[in-house]
Motif scaffolding. Structure first.
Motif, mmCIF file in Angstrom:
data_model
loop_
_atom_site.group_PDB
_atom_site.id
_atom_site.type_symbol
_atom_site.label_atom_id
_atom_site.label_comp_id
_atom_site.label_asym_id
_atom_site.label_seq_id
_atom_site.Cartn_x
_atom_site.Cartn_y
_atom_site.Cartn_z
ATOM 1 N N ALA A 96 5.721 -12.124 12.712
ATOM 2 C CA ALA A 96 6.159 -10.743 12.938
ATOM 3 C C ALA A 96 7.398 -10.429 12.111
ATOM 4 N N THR A 97 8.304 -11.384 12.005
ATOM 5 C CA THR A 97 9.519 -11.173 11.210
ATOM 6 C C THR A 97 9.178 -10.958 9.740
ATOM 7 N N LEU A 98 8.343 -11.822 9.194
ATOM 8 C CA LEU A 98 7.969 -11.676 7.788
ATOM 9 C C LEU A 98 7.173 -10.397 7.567
ATOM 10 N N GLY A 99 6.286 -10.071 8.488
ATOM 11 C CA GLY A 99 5.523 -8.834 8.374
ATOM 12 C C GLY A 99 6.420 -7.615 8.415
ATOM 13 N N MET A 100 7.405 -7.624 9.313
ATOM 14 C CA MET A 100 8.338 -6.508 9.438
ATOM 15 C C MET A 100 9.199 -6.374 8.192
ATOM 16 N N VAL A 101 9.705 -7.475 7.682
ATOM 17 C CA VAL A 101 10.516 -7.425 6.455
ATOM 18 C C VAL A 101 9.677 -6.907 5.290
ATOM 19 N N SER A 102 8.455 -7.370 5.163
ATOM 20 C CA SER A 102 7.574 -6.908 4.090
ATOM 21 C C SER A 102 7.297 -5.414 4.209
ATOM 22 N N LEU A 103 7.094 -4.945 5.417
ATOM 23 C CA LEU A 103 6.855 -3.522 5.647
ATOM 24 C C LEU A 103 8.083 -2.694 5.294
ATOM 25 N N VAL A 104 9.251 -3.144 5.717
ATOM 26 C CA VAL A 104 10.491 -2.435 5.401
ATOM 27 C C VAL A 104 10.729 -2.401 3.898
ATOM 28 N N VAL A 105 10.502 -3.521 3.222
ATOM 29 C CA VAL A 105 10.662 -3.562 1.765
ATOM 30 C C VAL A 105 9.703 -2.566 1.116
ATOM 31 N N GLY A 106 8.477 -2.505 1.602
ATOM 32 C CA GLY A 106 7.516 -1.557 1.056
ATOM 33 C C GLY A 106 7.918 -0.116 1.282
ATOM 34 N N ILE A 107 8.449 0.187 2.463
ATOM 35 C CA ILE A 107 8.880 1.556 2.773
ATOM 36 C C ILE A 107 10.035 1.955 1.855
ATOM 37 N N VAL A 108 11.033 1.090 1.744
ATOM 38 C CA VAL A 108 12.191 1.404 0.898
ATOM 39 C C VAL A 108 11.759 1.491 -0.561
ATOM 40 N N ASN A 109 10.921 0.581 -0.987
ATOM 41 C CA ASN A 109 10.436 0.598 -2.369
ATOM 42 C C ASN A 109 9.678 1.898 -2.656
ATOM 43 N N ALA A 110 8.820 2.305 -1.732
ATOM 44 C CA ALA A 110 8.062 3.547 -1.907
ATOM 45 C C ALA A 110 9.005 4.748 -1.969
ATOM 46 N N ALA A 111 10.030 4.748 -1.130
ATOM 47 C CA ALA A 111 10.977 5.857 -1.124
ATOM 48 C C ALA A 111 11.771 5.920 -2.441
ATOM 49 N N CYS A 112 12.046 4.784 -3.024
ATOM 50 C CA CYS A 112 12.780 4.747 -4.282
ATOM 51 C C CYS A 112 11.984 5.358 -5.429
ATOM 52 N N MET A 113 10.695 5.461 -5.278
ATOM 53 C CA MET A 113 9.851 6.042 -6.323
ATOM 54 C C MET A 113 9.777 7.562 -6.238
ATOM 55 N N SER A 114 10.277 8.108 -5.147
ATOM 56 C CA SER A 114 10.119 9.563 -4.973
ATOM 57 C C SER A 114 11.265 10.348 -5.575
ATOM 58 N N SER A 120 0.825 -1.213 0.000
ATOM 59 C CA SER A 120 0.000 0.000 0.000
ATOM 60 C C SER A 120 0.856 1.259 0.000
ATOM 61 N N LEU A 121 1.975 1.216 0.691
ATOM 62 C CA LEU A 121 2.888 2.362 0.686
ATOM 63 C C LEU A 121 3.457 2.593 -0.711
ATOM 64 N N THR A 122 3.731 1.521 -1.407
ATOM 65 C CA THR A 122 4.207 1.630 -2.778
ATOM 66 C C THR A 122 3.133 2.242 -3.674
ATOM 67 N N VAL A 123 1.904 1.811 -3.505
ATOM 68 C CA VAL A 123 0.793 2.372 -4.284
ATOM 69 C C VAL A 123 0.652 3.865 -3.984
ATOM 70 N N ALA A 124 0.704 4.228 -2.705
ATOM 71 C CA ALA A 124 0.574 5.639 -2.323
ATOM 72 C C ALA A 124 1.698 6.482 -2.923
ATOM 73 N N SER A 125 2.916 5.973 -2.859
ATOM 74 C CA SER A 125 4.047 6.705 -3.422
ATOM 75 C C SER A 125 3.906 6.847 -4.934
ATOM 76 N N SER A 126 3.408 5.813 -5.571
ATOM 77 C CA SER A 126 3.220 5.864 -7.018
ATOM 78 C C SER A 126 2.173 6.914 -7.392
ATOM 79 N N ILE A 127 1.112 6.998 -6.618
ATOM 80 C CA ILE A 127 0.092 8.018 -6.871
ATOM 81 C C ILE A 127 0.691 9.412 -6.712
#
Length: 128
Positions: A110-128, A56-63
């Protein structure tokens, strides 16, 4: 009026992409998150939530950062690929992860959720 239509287009498309991502993610993992979550299992809920929020963070950043609708869709597709790839990489690095999630190992979820969240945050930031 164009702004309102643009808003609706991105809102509906963004929500549809998040729903499609969740469905695809649940289809490619080797366990059934929906059934396990209905049974009260926390681990798959944490894992799925982290992946969906990360995407969702990636989608928001893309928008926010794309002027054209085709670019928005393309970057969302890239974000989807990155999130799914993150799951497969982590599952490979942590043997038995799918079984741990299906067995309600909350630490694994929790580990997989945290890694997925971090990947999404970094991915979203790479779009900016």
């Amino acid at each position: 009026m164009d702004a309102a239509l643009n808003y609706l287009l991105h809102l509906i498309s963004g929500l549809a992409m998040v729903a499609a991502f969740a469905a695809l993610y649940m289809a490619v993992t080797p366990f059934r998150e929906r059934a396990l979550i209905r049974q009260g299992f926390v681990a798959p809920a944490l894992s799925l939530a982290g992946a969906v929020v990360g995407f969702s963070l990636t989608v928001a950043s893309s928008i926010l950062h794309n002027d054209s609708y085709p670019l928005f869709v393309a970057w969302c597709a890239a974000g989807l690929s990155v999130q799914v790839l993150a799951y497969f990489v982590l599952a490979r690095l942590l043997p038995g992860l799918p079984d741990q999630l299906a067995g309600n190992n909350v630490a694994a979820g929790a580990t997989l959720g945290m890694v997925s969240l971090v990947v999404g945050i970094v991915n979203a930031a790479c779009m900016s």
